[in-house]
Design an enzyme around this catalytic site. Structure first.
Site, PDB file in Angstrom:
ATOM      1  N   CYS A  24      31.754  13.713  20.484  1.00 25.98           N
ATOM      2  CA  CYS A  24      30.746  14.543  21.450  1.00 25.98           C
ATOM      3  C   CYS A  24      30.957  13.850  22.596  1.00 25.98           C
ATOM      4  O   CYS A  24      31.095  15.112  23.310  1.00 25.98           O
ATOM      5  CB  CYS A  24      29.932  14.236  20.350  1.00 25.98           C
ATOM      6  SG  CYS A  24      28.824  16.441  19.956  1.00 25.98           S
ATOM      7  N   HIS A  82      32.162  13.666  14.956  1.00 29.18           N
ATOM      8  CA  HIS A  82      31.601  12.516  15.101  1.00 29.18           C
ATOM      9  C   HIS A  82      31.821  11.637  13.021  1.00 29.18           C
ATOM     10  O   HIS A  82      31.648  11.236  12.965  1.00 29.18           O
ATOM     11  CB  HIS A  82      29.850  12.564  14.385  1.00 29.18           C
ATOM     12  CG  HIS A  82      28.798  13.284  15.340  1.00 29.18           C
ATOM     13  ND1 HIS A  82      28.879  12.519  16.622  1.00 29.18           N
ATOM     14  CD2 HIS A  82      28.634  14.216  15.965  1.00 29.18           C
ATOM     15  CE1 HIS A  82      28.166  13.018  17.520  1.00 29.18           C
ATOM     16  NE2 HIS A  82      27.851  14.205  16.800  1.00 29.18           N
ATOM     17  N   GLU A 137      31.482   9.158  12.858  1.00 31.05           N
ATOM     18  CA  GLU A 137      30.460   7.652  12.424  1.00 31.05           C
ATOM     19  C   GLU A 137      29.896   8.127  10.995  1.00 31.05           C
ATOM     20  O   GLU A 137      29.343   7.071  10.347  1.00 31.05           O
ATOM     21  CB  GLU A 137      29.591   7.471  13.235  1.00 31.05           C
ATOM     22  CG  GLU A 137      28.627   8.585  14.027  1.00 31.05           C
ATOM     23  CD  GLU A 137      29.091   8.778  15.104  1.00 31.05           C
ATOM     24  OE1 GLU A 137      27.737   9.485  15.686  1.00 31.05           O
ATOM     25  OE2 GLU A 137      30.035   9.267  14.890  1.00 31.05           O
TER      26      GLU A 137
END
Length: 508
Positions: free
Chosen positions: A78, A166, A168
């Site tokens: 990001c 993202h 994660e």
């Protein structure tokens, strides 16, 4: 821990989650603020740049010198991807509409190592207000969505991979695969960082560092201090002295129950009943921080007295874990007011002790895994977190022994009921809070005017964020009925349905 990944934090709410996901791959990683990167970069096999609440257009937008990391692969997530794209000469444009939420990859270049095995149409999670526009083929675009041309890119000369989404978060369906591709296939990590290896290496290091010197540790009955005690005990045996202080603010029967269990495990433990000292000093104190300071001050005093009785103590052991460490060196700096119940602050200076913190590289779930490797019983490892000041901050307003006993009884009913109905392990933390509020009730033919308690139960991974737990209506009704019928002095029970953020888990 020879193989490790460096994560530079630009202030993202997801930075700790990146670290957790990497560690779930059995790969060790460390988080540093972007402006406090370690100098020994050669000790790391790869670098991850986190997201950020900043825009690259902000005057104070954070940045790093990529020349310092030119010998290792880099992944920007990001903001990290946008920052490097801008540094490399691309335009980073403000999006007319903030791109937030689920998206699908409509183009994936599987020949790129980082996207090896990632399917087209895979779900990813966007959260950004800026978009990257490629300029004269500065970047190799390796993934796109319907709305975002540069969803992922590669810069060969920098050995840099950028992701606008993202990986994660769980919403990115193949995010774990992407992180594994980066850390294993690109950085060459071998996935050998396991709880057993951590125990083996930590015990060896503790033996070397502590030798035959005496160590003192303040036990709380919780997971962190218990695992720290077992680790150090395995290294130095009876040279570890544990002190368990009854401050009068523990759960019902907890002091004797925990003391007995520790002794059964062979730990060298001393228990001290000091509740009257704590109650006396808490009298008249209403402000939460005043109560914390009172409890902390008296703990230090009693702990020091016990240490002097033992004699010749050189080290203070603490159950500090990684989130505590990260908070103290965060991008935004230490919190304005540090809650004064963490560990036993002040003791090292007062007693001229060196500090040992064997768990300060671990997250809470990792501490539990290490505990299992040490064969610590589930009765200790599965315990819900409990604040250092105990019931002192679960009684809003002034604390006295009568209120403590009321809350202990109500809390015991709640926690016992969770266990009886096999709900305890579905909850990350449960608590009962006594409010400084009385309300009218009717019991039999009599009017009552008694206290209100709040039941609080949350689900979480590590307490950084939490959601209120959807306990069954029937269960809550039974608990409420038991508390009101069995605990004289309480006539109303309510349930807290607020999440963190914006609320906190504890009420004080």
């Amino acid at each position: 821990m020879e193989e490790k990944i460096l994560i530079l934090d630009f202030g993202s709410q997801y930075t700790q989650l990146i670290a957790r996901r990497v560690r779930e791959l059995n790969i060790y990683c460390e988080i540093f603020p972007y402006n406090k990167a370690p100098k020994n970069i050669e000790n790391f096999k790869g670098l991850i740049l986190s997201g950020s609440p900043f825009s690259v257009h902000d005057v104070e937008a954070p940045s790093v010198n990529l020349e310092e990391f030119k010998n290792i692969p880099i992944l920007g997530i990001c903001y990290g991807a946008q920052m490097v794209a801008k540094i490399s000469g691309c335009d980073v444009l403000k999006s007319e509409i903030r791109e937030y939420g689920r998206a699908k990859l409509n183009y994936v270049n599987n020949s790129s190592l980082i996207l090896d095995g990632v399917k087209s149409n895979s779900d990813v999670w966007m959260s950004h207000g800026d978009s990257i526009k490629n300029k004269k083929d500065v970047l190799e675009v390796i993934a796109s969505t319907d709305d975002v041309e540069v969803a992922s890119y590669y810069i060969k000369k920098l050995n840099f991979y950028g992701l606008q989404f993202h990986p994660e978060v769980t919403h990115s369906a193949e995010g774990k695969k992407i992180l594994e591709n980066f850390t294993v296939k690109i950085c060459g990590c071998n996935k050998k960082w396991t709880p057993d290896k951590f125990v083996e290496q930590t015990v060896r290091e503790l033996k070397e560092k502590l030798g035959k010197e005496r160590v003192i540790l303040g036990l709380s009955g919780g997971v962190d201090s218990s695992v720290a005690a077992f680790l150090i005990h395995r290294a130095i045996g009876k040279n570890l002295f544990c002190v368990f202080v009854d401050n009068g603010l523990l759960r019902k029967n907890e002091f004797q129950d925990v003391l007995d269990s520790y002794r059964n495990f062979g730990l060298n433990v001393v228990g001290t009943n000091s509740k009257e000292i704590f109650y006396s000093d808490l009298k008249g104190k209403i402000d939460p921080e005043d109560k914390r300071k009172s409890i902390g001050k008296n703990f230090i005093k009693i702990f020091e007295e016990e240490a002097n009785k033992i004699g010749d103590i050189k080290w203070l052991a603490q159950g500090t874990i990684y989130p505590d460490v990260i908070e103290s060196i965060s991008v935004k700096g230490p919190s304005a007011t540090i809650k004064s119940h963490h560990n036993v602050g002040g003791l090292p200076e007062v007693m001229n002790l060196k500090v040992i913190e064997p768990l300060n590289l671990l997250f809470k779930d990792e501490v539990r895994k290490v505990g299992k490797s040490l064969d610590i019983p589930n009765s200790i490892l599965d315990r819900h977190p409990f604040p250092g000041p105990g019931l002192g901050i679960r009684i809003l307003g002034e604390v006295d022994e009568k209120k403590v006993k009321l809350l202990q009884e109500a809390d015991d009913i709640f926690i016992s009921s969770l266990r009886d109905k096999n709900l305890y392990n579905d909850v990350w933390q449960a608590a009962t809070i006594l409010l400084p509020v009385k309300s009218v009730g009717v019991m039999g033919d009599e009017r009552t005017y008694e206290y209100t308690v709040v039941l609080r139960a949350v689900t979480s991974l590590d307490g950084m964020t939490a959601d209120w737990c959807r306990l069954p209506d029937k269960f809550l009704a039974e608990v409420s009925n038991k508390i009101i019928n069995r605990v004289r002095g309480i006539n109303r029970v309510v349930y807290d349905i607020s999440s963190k953020p914006p609320a906190t888990i504890e009420w004080e």
